[in-house]
Design a protein around this motif. Structure first.
Motif, PDB file in Angstrom:
ATOM      1  N   LYS A   7       0.834  -1.198   0.000  1.00 40.25           N
ATOM      2  CA  LYS A   7       0.000   0.000   0.000  1.00 40.25           C
ATOM      3  C   LYS A   7       0.874   1.255   0.000  1.00 40.25           C
ATOM      4  O   LYS A   7       1.824   1.378   0.767  1.00 40.25           O
ATOM      5  CB  LYS A   7      -0.912  -0.009   1.227  1.00 40.25           C
ATOM      6  CG  LYS A   7      -1.897   1.104   1.266  1.00 40.25           C
ATOM      7  CD  LYS A   7      -2.811   0.963   2.477  1.00 40.25           C
ATOM      8  CE  LYS A   7      -3.739   2.147   2.561  1.00 40.25           C
ATOM      9  NZ  LYS A   7      -4.561   2.091   3.761  1.00 40.25           N
ATOM     10  N   SER A   8       0.529   2.190  -0.861  1.00 41.30           N
ATOM     11  CA  SER A   8       1.281   3.429  -0.989  1.00 41.30           C
ATOM     12  C   SER A   8       0.918   4.417   0.108  1.00 41.30           C
ATOM     13  O   SER A   8      -0.242   4.484   0.544  1.00 41.30           O
ATOM     14  CB  SER A   8       0.991   4.065  -2.354  1.00 41.30           C
ATOM     15  OG  SER A   8       1.619   5.323  -2.449  1.00 41.30           O
ATOM     16  N   SER A   9       1.897   5.202   0.512  1.00 45.65           N
ATOM     17  CA  SER A   9       1.655   6.274   1.482  1.00 45.65           C
ATOM     18  C   SER A   9       1.046   7.501   0.814  1.00 45.65           C
ATOM     19  O   SER A   9       0.552   8.394   1.477  1.00 45.65           O
ATOM     20  CB  SER A   9       2.971   6.676   2.150  1.00 45.65           C
ATOM     21  OG  SER A   9       3.518   5.587   2.840  1.00 45.65           O
ATOM     22  N   LYS A  11      -1.716   9.155  -1.673  1.00 42.93           N
ATOM     23  CA  LYS A  11      -3.051   8.912  -2.220  1.00 42.93           C
ATOM     24  C   LYS A  11      -3.474  10.115  -3.063  1.00 42.93           C
ATOM     25  O   LYS A  11      -3.353  11.258  -2.625  1.00 42.93           O
ATOM     26  CB  LYS A  11      -4.055   8.698  -1.092  1.00 42.93           C
ATOM     27  CG  LYS A  11      -3.780   7.456  -0.283  1.00 42.93           C
ATOM     28  CD  LYS A  11      -4.735   7.361   0.892  1.00 42.93           C
ATOM     29  CE  LYS A  11      -4.434   6.172   1.749  1.00 42.93           C
ATOM     30  NZ  LYS A  11      -3.229   6.316   2.551  1.00 42.93           N
ATOM     31  N   ASN A  13      -6.503  12.201  -4.940  1.00 43.16           N
ATOM     32  CA  ASN A  13      -7.937  12.464  -4.939  1.00 43.16           C
ATOM     33  C   ASN A  13      -8.229  13.514  -6.009  1.00 43.16           C
ATOM     34  O   ASN A  13      -7.427  14.397  -6.254  1.00 43.16           O
ATOM     35  CB  ASN A  13      -8.397  13.019  -3.587  1.00 43.16           C
ATOM     36  CG  ASN A  13      -8.117  12.070  -2.459  1.00 43.16           C
ATOM     37  OD1 ASN A  13      -8.440  10.900  -2.545  1.00 43.16           O
ATOM     38  ND2 ASN A  13      -7.498  12.562  -1.406  1.00 43.16           N
ATOM     39  N   PHE A  72      -3.432  15.553  -3.392  1.00 42.51           N
ATOM     40  CA  PHE A  72      -2.726  14.393  -2.851  1.00 42.51           C
ATOM     41  C   PHE A  72      -2.643  14.471  -1.334  1.00 42.51           C
ATOM     42  O   PHE A  72      -2.498  15.549  -0.757  1.00 42.51           O
ATOM     43  CB  PHE A  72      -1.300  14.317  -3.408  1.00 42.51           C
ATOM     44  CG  PHE A  72      -1.237  13.877  -4.839  1.00 42.51           C
ATOM     45  CD1 PHE A  72      -1.106  12.541  -5.166  1.00 42.51           C
ATOM     46  CD2 PHE A  72      -1.315  14.805  -5.855  1.00 42.51           C
ATOM     47  CE1 PHE A  72      -1.053  12.137  -6.485  1.00 42.51           C
ATOM     48  CE2 PHE A  72      -1.259  14.418  -7.182  1.00 42.51           C
ATOM     49  CZ  PHE A  72      -1.124  13.071  -7.499  1.00 42.51           C
ATOM     50  N   TYR A  74      -0.469  12.558   1.832  1.00 41.45           N
ATOM     51  CA  TYR A  74       0.663  11.687   2.163  1.00 41.45           C
ATOM     52  C   TYR A  74       0.532  11.278   3.623  1.00 41.45           C
ATOM     53  O   TYR A  74       0.536  12.122   4.521  1.00 41.45           O
ATOM     54  CB  TYR A  74       1.985  12.423   1.928  1.00 41.45           C
ATOM     55  CG  TYR A  74       3.188  11.541   2.107  1.00 41.45           C
ATOM     56  CD1 TYR A  74       3.618  10.715   1.087  1.00 41.45           C
ATOM     57  CD2 TYR A  74       3.893  11.517   3.306  1.00 41.45           C
ATOM     58  CE1 TYR A  74       4.728   9.899   1.242  1.00 41.45           C
ATOM     59  CE2 TYR A  74       4.991  10.706   3.473  1.00 41.45           C
ATOM     60  CZ  TYR A  74       5.404   9.895   2.440  1.00 41.45           C
ATOM     61  OH  TYR A  74       6.501   9.084   2.595  1.00 41.45           O
TER      62      TYR A  74
END
Length: 125
Positions: A7-9, A11, A13, A72, A74
């Protein structure tokens, strides 16, 4: 490896194209086009960023402008790499959408579609 463990830190939107403009004459010149990509990052609050990418493509009497914006977030236990990740990974995430949009906009009658090459976002400062 299990997807959940990767899973990436970072994201993304709300990616959207705020402007898409194609200007051309009836006869298009042959030759190479010149493409330029500009990046603007605005820190909204701690660990939240608005990123804008502005792409211009020009060739003789043809020009194209695409402005893409995204928000984004983080989230990580260690924020020491946040700035580097925001500067490179946001562009890496957004650019494929821009490439697709440029191809869609130029896949019209009387035009040769422009297919932008992939870019190395670590070279884009």
């Amino acid at each position: 490896m299990e997807i959940g463990k990767m899973k990436s830190s970072l994201k993304m939107n709300d990616l959207f194209f705020s402007k898409c403009v194609v200007e051309r004459s009836s006869e298009l010149e042959k030759g190479e086009y010149h493409a330029d990509l500009q990046k603007s990052i605005e820190k909204v609050k701690d660990h939240e960023f608005n990123v804008e990418l502005k792409l211009t493509v020009k060739k003789g009497d043809f020009s194209l402008l695409v402005i893409t914006k995204a928000h984004f977030l983080y989230e990580d236990e260690d924020y020491s790499k946040e700035e580097k990740i925001i500067n490179t990974n946001t562009v890496a995430i957004m650019f494929p959408f821009i490439r697709s949009q440029v191809t869609l906009l130029t896949s019209q009658p009387g035009m040769a579609p422009i297919v932008l090459p992939p870019i190395n976002t670590t070279k884009f400062s």
